[in-house]
Scaffold this motif. Sequence first.
Motif, PDB file in Angstrom:
ATOM      1  N   MET A  33       0.826  -1.202   0.000  1.00  0.00           N
ATOM      2  CA  MET A  33       0.000   0.000   0.000  1.00  0.00           C
ATOM      3  C   MET A  33       0.867   1.261   0.000  1.00  0.00           C
ATOM      4  O   MET A  33       0.626   2.187  -0.728  1.00  0.00           O
ATOM      5  CB  MET A  33      -0.929  -0.041   1.209  1.00  0.00           C
ATOM      6  CG  MET A  33      -1.821   1.140   1.358  1.00  0.00           C
ATOM      7  SD  MET A  33      -2.885   0.873   2.784  1.00  0.00           S
ATOM      8  CE  MET A  33      -3.957   2.241   2.646  1.00  0.00           C
ATOM      9  N   THR A  34       1.906   1.265   0.846  1.00  0.00           N
ATOM     10  CA  THR A  34       2.766   2.444   0.950  1.00  0.00           C
ATOM     11  C   THR A  34       4.177   2.200   0.419  1.00  0.00           C
ATOM     12  O   THR A  34       5.051   3.037   0.610  1.00  0.00           O
ATOM     13  CB  THR A  34       2.874   2.895   2.421  1.00  0.00           C
ATOM     14  OG1 THR A  34       3.421   1.822   3.178  1.00  0.00           O
ATOM     15  CG2 THR A  34       1.534   3.316   2.974  1.00  0.00           C
ATOM     16  N   ALA A  35       4.395   1.093  -0.240  1.00  0.00           N
ATOM     17  CA  ALA A  35       5.746   0.746  -0.704  1.00  0.00           C
ATOM     18  C   ALA A  35       6.305   1.796  -1.660  1.00  0.00           C
ATOM     19  O   ALA A  35       7.489   2.161  -1.561  1.00  0.00           O
ATOM     20  CB  ALA A  35       5.733  -0.626  -1.374  1.00  0.00           C
ATOM     21  N   HIS A  36       5.478   2.298  -2.569  1.00  0.00           N
ATOM     22  CA  HIS A  36       5.950   3.320  -3.524  1.00  0.00           C
ATOM     23  C   HIS A  36       6.290   4.623  -2.799  1.00  0.00           C
ATOM     24  O   HIS A  36       7.266   5.295  -3.150  1.00  0.00           O
ATOM     25  CB  HIS A  36       4.893   3.582  -4.601  1.00  0.00           C
ATOM     26  CG  HIS A  36       4.657   2.414  -5.500  1.00  0.00           C
ATOM     27  ND1 HIS A  36       5.630   1.921  -6.344  1.00  0.00           N
ATOM     28  CD2 HIS A  36       3.567   1.625  -5.672  1.00  0.00           C
ATOM     29  CE1 HIS A  36       5.146   0.893  -7.012  1.00  0.00           C
ATOM     30  NE2 HIS A  36       3.897   0.685  -6.612  1.00  0.00           N
ATOM     31  N   LEU A  37       5.485   4.970  -1.802  1.00  0.00           N
ATOM     32  CA  LEU A  37       5.729   6.189  -1.027  1.00  0.00           C
ATOM     33  C   LEU A  37       7.046   6.084  -0.266  1.00  0.00           C
ATOM     34  O   LEU A  37       7.886   6.992  -0.331  1.00  0.00           O
ATOM     35  CB  LEU A  37       4.573   6.441  -0.055  1.00  0.00           C
ATOM     36  CG  LEU A  37       4.729   7.622   0.904  1.00  0.00           C
ATOM     37  CD1 LEU A  37       4.878   8.927   0.140  1.00  0.00           C
ATOM     38  CD2 LEU A  37       3.544   7.680   1.851  1.00  0.00           C
TER      39      LEU A  37
END
Length: 140
Positions: free
Chosen positions: A1-5
């Motif tokens: 969910m937040t890996a790209h962030l």
Amino acid sequence: MTAHLIDAMLSLTSLMEEESEKLSRTPYLPELPEIANAKLRLTGRIEAEVARLKRGSEDWLTQLDADTRLQLADASRNLRDACTVNAQILSRQIELSVEMMAAIAAEAQRLTGSRSSTYGAGGGLGGLEAPAPISINARL
């Protein structure tokens, strides 16, 4: 969910640390425009990821598991610290550039004697010191 962030935050942190380290050694970096563009792209990516997560759920932070929340907090702290150091170094570089340009302009004005005098309405002389024209070789 937040890996790209988190990935974008880690990349931006790394880039800023590298830039700060290089600028602390030398005042001029030929790759500075590329670094600035990369920082802008990464910042845009971070903003886009946060906006995407907020669109999915306004309270997306509270829905994160403990491990992901810890990773995001660490990435945020490291980014904040890198930003602080980077801002201080860039601010000092800008101050040095302004001081150097002022010294160059003052010396050029002294050498060229670009001072003019005009008669005033009461017949007195008024002095005007125009800045000397200077050019910069940006490919040093």
